[in-house]
Design a protein around this motif. Structure first.
Motif, PDB file in Angstrom:
ATOM      1  N   GLU A 111       3.614  35.613 -16.934  1.00 49.99           N
ATOM      2  CA  GLU A 111       3.796  34.650 -15.859  1.00 49.99           C
ATOM      3  C   GLU A 111       2.446  34.353 -15.219  1.00 49.99           C
ATOM      4  O   GLU A 111       1.556  35.197 -15.228  1.00 49.99           O
ATOM      5  CB  GLU A 111       4.740  35.221 -14.779  1.00 49.99           C
ATOM      6  N   PRO A 112       2.290  33.145 -14.648  1.00 51.38           N
ATOM      7  CA  PRO A 112       1.050  32.844 -13.945  1.00 51.38           C
ATOM      8  C   PRO A 112       0.839  33.839 -12.806  1.00 51.38           C
ATOM      9  O   PRO A 112       1.788  34.200 -12.110  1.00 51.38           O
ATOM     10  CB  PRO A 112       1.302  31.439 -13.371  1.00 51.38           C
ATOM     11  N   ALA A 113      -0.403  34.289 -12.670  1.00 51.90           N
ATOM     12  CA  ALA A 113      -0.708  35.264 -11.624  1.00 51.90           C
ATOM     13  C   ALA A 113      -1.031  34.527 -10.330  1.00 51.90           C
ATOM     14  O   ALA A 113      -2.171  34.145 -10.091  1.00 51.90           O
ATOM     15  CB  ALA A 113      -1.876  36.145 -12.063  1.00 51.90           C
TER      16      ALA A 113
ATOM     17  N   GLY B 149      -8.242  40.176 -12.921  1.00 55.39           N
ATOM     18  CA  GLY B 149      -9.671  40.165 -13.201  1.00 55.39           C
ATOM     19  C   GLY B 149     -10.161  38.827 -13.707  1.00 55.39           C
ATOM     20  O   GLY B 149     -11.053  38.752 -14.528  1.00 55.39           O
ATOM     21  N   GLY B 150      -9.553  37.756 -13.229  1.00 55.52           N
ATOM     22  CA  GLY B 150      -9.996  36.430 -13.623  1.00 55.52           C
ATOM     23  C   GLY B 150      -9.053  35.726 -14.588  1.00 55.52           C
ATOM     24  O   GLY B 150      -9.115  34.524 -14.742  1.00 55.52           O
ATOM     25  N   GLY B 151      -8.187  36.503 -15.249  1.00 60.59           N
ATOM     26  CA  GLY B 151      -7.238  35.894 -16.178  1.00 60.59           C
ATOM     27  C   GLY B 151      -6.195  35.082 -15.429  1.00 60.59           C
ATOM     28  O   GLY B 151      -5.964  35.281 -14.238  1.00 60.59           O
ATOM     29  N   GLU B 152      -5.552  34.188 -16.145  1.00 61.27           N
ATOM     30  CA  GLU B 152      -4.590  33.307 -15.498  1.00 61.27           C
ATOM     31  C   GLU B 152      -3.191  33.919 -15.416  1.00 61.27           C
ATOM     32  O   GLU B 152      -2.419  33.600 -14.524  1.00 61.27           O
ATOM     33  CB  GLU B 152      -4.513  31.973 -16.260  1.00 61.27           C
ATOM     34  N   ASN B 153      -2.874  34.773 -16.378  1.00 63.74           N
ATOM     35  CA  ASN B 153      -1.508  35.287 -16.460  1.00 63.74           C
ATOM     36  C   ASN B 153      -1.453  36.806 -16.337  1.00 63.74           C
ATOM     37  O   ASN B 153      -2.398  37.501 -16.698  1.00 63.74           O
ATOM     38  CB  ASN B 153      -0.873  34.874 -17.796  1.00 63.74           C
ATOM     39  N   HIS B 154      -0.326  37.283 -15.851  1.00 64.55           N
ATOM     40  CA  HIS B 154      -0.123  38.723 -15.762  1.00 64.55           C
ATOM     41  C   HIS B 154      -0.001  39.331 -17.150  1.00 64.55           C
ATOM     42  O   HIS B 154       0.446  38.679 -18.090  1.00 64.55           O
ATOM     43  CB  HIS B 154       1.148  39.017 -14.958  1.00 64.55           C
ATOM     44  N   ARG B 155      -0.388  40.559 -17.256  1.00 64.74           N
ATOM     45  CA  ARG B 155      -0.349  41.248 -18.548  1.00 64.74           C
ATOM     46  C   ARG B 155       0.739  42.324 -18.562  1.00 64.74           C
ATOM     47  O   ARG B 155       0.949  43.001 -19.556  1.00 64.74           O
ATOM     48  CB  ARG B 155      -1.706  41.875 -18.869  1.00 64.74           C
TER      49      ARG B 155
ATOM     50  N   ARG C 108       2.503  43.678   0.493  1.00 66.10           N
ATOM     51  CA  ARG C 108       1.724  42.624   1.117  1.00 66.10           C
ATOM     52  C   ARG C 108       1.245  41.708   0.012  1.00 66.10           C
ATOM     53  O   ARG C 108       0.845  42.164  -1.061  1.00 66.10           O
ATOM     54  CB  ARG C 108       0.512  43.204   1.844  1.00 66.10           C
ATOM     55  N   LEU C 109       1.273  40.413   0.279  1.00 73.36           N
ATOM     56  CA  LEU C 109       0.883  39.446  -0.747  1.00 73.36           C
ATOM     57  C   LEU C 109      -0.289  38.603  -0.275  1.00 73.36           C
ATOM     58  O   LEU C 109      -0.418  38.299   0.910  1.00 73.36           O
ATOM     59  CB  LEU C 109       2.042  38.492  -1.050  1.00 73.36           C
ATOM     60  N   ILE C 110      -1.131  38.226  -1.218  1.00 73.85           N
ATOM     61  CA  ILE C 110      -2.143  37.236  -0.907  1.00 73.85           C
ATOM     62  C   ILE C 110      -2.174  36.236  -2.048  1.00 73.85           C
ATOM     63  O   ILE C 110      -2.083  36.608  -3.216  1.00 73.85           O
ATOM     64  CB  ILE C 110      -3.539  37.870  -0.695  1.00 73.85           C
ATOM     65  N   LYS C 111      -2.258  34.963  -1.708  1.00 71.98           N
ATOM     66  CA  LYS C 111      -2.288  33.923  -2.734  1.00 71.98           C
ATOM     67  C   LYS C 111      -3.564  34.042  -3.534  1.00 71.98           C
ATOM     68  O   LYS C 111      -4.648  34.078  -2.985  1.00 71.98           O
ATOM     69  CB  LYS C 111      -2.232  32.527  -2.077  1.00 71.98           C
ATOM     70  N   ARG C 112      -3.424  34.102  -4.839  1.00 72.50           N
ATOM     71  CA  ARG C 112      -4.594  34.278  -5.677  1.00 72.50           C
ATOM     72  C   ARG C 112      -5.459  33.020  -5.727  1.00 72.50           C
ATOM     73  O   ARG C 112      -6.674  33.090  -5.875  1.00 72.50           O
ATOM     74  CB  ARG C 112      -4.189  34.674  -7.097  1.00 72.50           C
TER      75      ARG C 112
ATOM     76  N   LEU D 251     -17.408  40.904 -13.804  1.00 76.89           N
ATOM     77  CA  LEU D 251     -15.960  41.034 -13.662  1.00 76.89           C
ATOM     78  C   LEU D 251     -15.257  40.651 -14.958  1.00 76.89           C
ATOM     79  O   LEU D 251     -14.322  41.318 -15.396  1.00 76.89           O
ATOM     80  CB  LEU D 251     -15.478  40.154 -12.502  1.00 76.89           C
ATOM     81  N   GLY D 252     -15.739  39.600 -15.596  1.00 76.33           N
ATOM     82  CA  GLY D 252     -15.142  39.169 -16.853  1.00 76.33           C
ATOM     83  C   GLY D 252     -15.269  40.216 -17.946  1.00 76.33           C
ATOM     84  O   GLY D 252     -14.316  40.468 -18.694  1.00 76.33           O
ATOM     85  N   VAL D 253     -16.423  40.849 -18.028  1.00 76.34           N
ATOM     86  CA  VAL D 253     -16.642  41.906 -19.019  1.00 76.34           C
ATOM     87  C   VAL D 253     -15.693  43.074 -18.755  1.00 76.34           C
ATOM     88  O   VAL D 253     -15.057  43.607 -19.670  1.00 76.34           O
ATOM     89  CB  VAL D 253     -18.106  42.396 -18.973  1.00 76.34           C
ATOM     90  N   THR D 254     -15.590  43.456 -17.502  1.00 75.70           N
ATOM     91  CA  THR D 254     -14.710  44.565 -17.134  1.00 75.70           C
ATOM     92  C   THR D 254     -13.254  44.222 -17.416  1.00 75.70           C
ATOM     93  O   THR D 254     -12.491  45.046 -17.933  1.00 75.70           O
ATOM     94  CB  THR D 254     -14.887  44.909 -15.641  1.00 75.70           C
ATOM     95  N   ALA D 255     -12.863  42.990 -17.101  1.00 78.03           N
ATOM     96  CA  ALA D 255     -11.481  42.566 -17.329  1.00 78.03           C
ATOM     97  C   ALA D 255     -11.147  42.580 -18.818  1.00 78.03           C
ATOM     98  O   ALA D 255     -10.040  42.944 -19.220  1.00 78.03           O
ATOM     99  CB  ALA D 255     -11.264  41.168 -16.753  1.00 78.03           C
ATOM    100  N   LYS D 256     -12.110  42.226 -19.636  1.00 76.67           N
ATOM    101  CA  LYS D 256     -11.887  42.232 -21.081  1.00 76.67           C
ATOM    102  C   LYS D 256     -11.671  43.664 -21.579  1.00 76.67           C
ATOM    103  O   LYS D 256     -10.772  43.926 -22.385  1.00 76.67           O
ATOM    104  CB  LYS D 256     -13.082  41.594 -21.794  1.00 76.67           C
ATOM    105  N   SER D 257     -12.487  44.589 -21.094  1.00 72.97           N
ATOM    106  CA  SER D 257     -12.305  45.994 -21.441  1.00 72.97           C
ATOM    107  C   SER D 257     -10.930  46.482 -21.003  1.00 72.97           C
ATOM    108  O   SER D 257     -10.266  47.239 -21.717  1.00 72.97           O
ATOM    109  CB  SER D 257     -13.376  46.863 -20.771  1.00 72.97           C
ATOM    110  N   LEU D 258     -10.520  46.039 -19.810  1.00 68.66           N
ATOM    111  CA  LEU D 258      -9.222  46.460 -19.282  1.00 68.66           C
ATOM    112  C   LEU D 258      -8.090  45.953 -20.168  1.00 68.66           C
ATOM    113  O   LEU D 258      -7.161  46.688 -20.483  1.00 68.66           O
ATOM    114  CB  LEU D 258      -9.056  45.950 -17.848  1.00 68.66           C
TER     115      LEU D 258
END
Lengths: 228, 228
Positions: free
Chosen positions: A47-49, A87-93, A105-109, B127-134
């Motif tokens: 889903e979109p994060a 971490g910058g991606g668009e969708n949840h993993r 608590r929520l914050i809009k990404r 951050l992108g490098v770290t997110a990729k590792s994650l």
DNA sequence: CGACTCCTTGACAGCGTTCAACAGTAGTGG
DNA sequence: CCACTACTGTTGAACGCTGTCAAGGAGTCG
């Protein structure tokens, strides 16, 4: 098998200043609070994060499924933990669900990302959150790839002891099935391992509640859970 | 058991502009190149993280050890990959070694951190490098926690196929022992799984070199390696 | 009170490990 | 260049840890 109804979250609007991701230059980030009933989904994999979350009350599990239903819980998120940042991606993993009744608590990404473009402090805080997740995942890989059942359970108890930290005893929010899917075991093996730890005097259950555990002998647990 | 001599890296000074972490506002980052002989250590777990690395030629394994010698290889770093970034932490969390003779590009982390303080673009690249590792670690958790031996090996071959991508065939830089320690198996089980894949026609070896593999039937491999 | 959930325990099976033997290749030194 | 040795990979046999299947108890909820 793991199908759950997705109950609408209870609405609760509230500006709050306790979010660790909070920017210094832009301190007026407005936060919502939602309450999720036990077992309800917070978001689904792919889903979109749209939000980043922090646990105020309760506990959350985030998991992946294989197409035949096998489940791996990558992490439990306890009070204070931040999750949902990709971490910058668009969708949840991962798919995430409330383990017990849980307030977040929520914050809009979206606003977070816009701010992060011009706010190095905020971006570095996001980096910190991601790095923490990475460290946990790296340790979990070692556990899943190279440790035996007893070591996994002992390690899990020591980790929960640290994170729950309620003087003397701790109450696990999750059941045996969840623990098993986090440790790459079956619930029977988890149960047998706990029984064995109890028999050998490493831990003790309080009363009849099998989730209330005292770590009687932490040293024994640590010797079972070899470190690098 | 895993003791290796730590050969001094061959020195090679060279400013280069191919590093993906490169800042836009501060484009003059100077890079060194070092060459490591097969089997030599690049850095050890818990050592201060002074550099970030990019593989120019060769392959690198990064691993953790348990005190009794069990090893888990968290990741292989192939040509183009960036590794050694701790996401803000001070110390490395893995030991890394050259799998074959390997040339790396280096950048001093100190200068990186100083720059990142005032350079949001650079920080977001980190951050992108770290997110990729994650992301990789998260997928690996699922593999290690919930997949069978054949699934793990099939998944590994498909991943290497993507990353090595040498038309038709691929040459694995690492041996069976390394593959086993990456997949949480023994080298015998890896060998048996590969033999089984060969017998069923999913893969094929070229000549006598058991590391030269053709993926004859990718669809078959994908059906073995269930996805979420 | 009955149905359901959660957990424990036992018996047995199976997958992957362990132990072992062997073959082919690469590396080393004379 | 060859002999010797070490390394790497394959395969077989037996073992053992964990999974599977099953039964039963205890607590919870309607």
């Amino acid at each position: 098998m793991f199908a759950r109804r997705n109950t609408s979250p209870t609405f609760g609007f509230k500006p709050l200043g306790d979010f660790r991701l909070m920017s210094r230059t832009n301190p007026t980030v407005f936060l919502n609070e939602y309450t999720y009933k036990k077992g309800t989904e917070i978001y689904g994999e792919k889903e979109p994060a749209d939000y980043v979350y922090q646990v105020k009350i309760g506990a959350v599990r985030s998991y992946k499924l294989l197409s035949d239903g096998r489940r791996l819980i990558g992490a439990f998120h306890l009070v204070g933990d931040i999750f949902g940042s990709t971490g910058g991606g668009e969708n949840h993993r991962f798919t995430t669900e409330a383990v017990v009744d849980t307030t977040l608590r929520l914050i809009k990404r979206q606003s977070l990302d816009l701010m992060a473009k011009e706010d190095a402090v905020l971006t570095r805080n996001l980096l910190g959150v991601t790095a923490k997740s990475l460290r946990h995942a790296e340790d979990q890989m070692l556990l899943l790839g190279r440790k035996g059942a007893l070591e996994r359970v002992a390690g899990f108890l020591l980790e929960m002891d640290k994170r729950l930290a309620t003087a003397g005893a701790m109450t696990l929010p999750m059941g045996r099935h969840d623990i098993a899917d986090h440790l790459g075991l079956t619930l029977e093996t988890v149960s047998r391992s706990l029984s064995r730890l109890r028999r050998t005097g490493a831990i003790s259950f309080i009363g009849y509640r099998q989730r209330d555990i005292i770590l009687v002998n932490r040293e024994q647990l640590r010797s079972l859970d070899l470190q690098g």
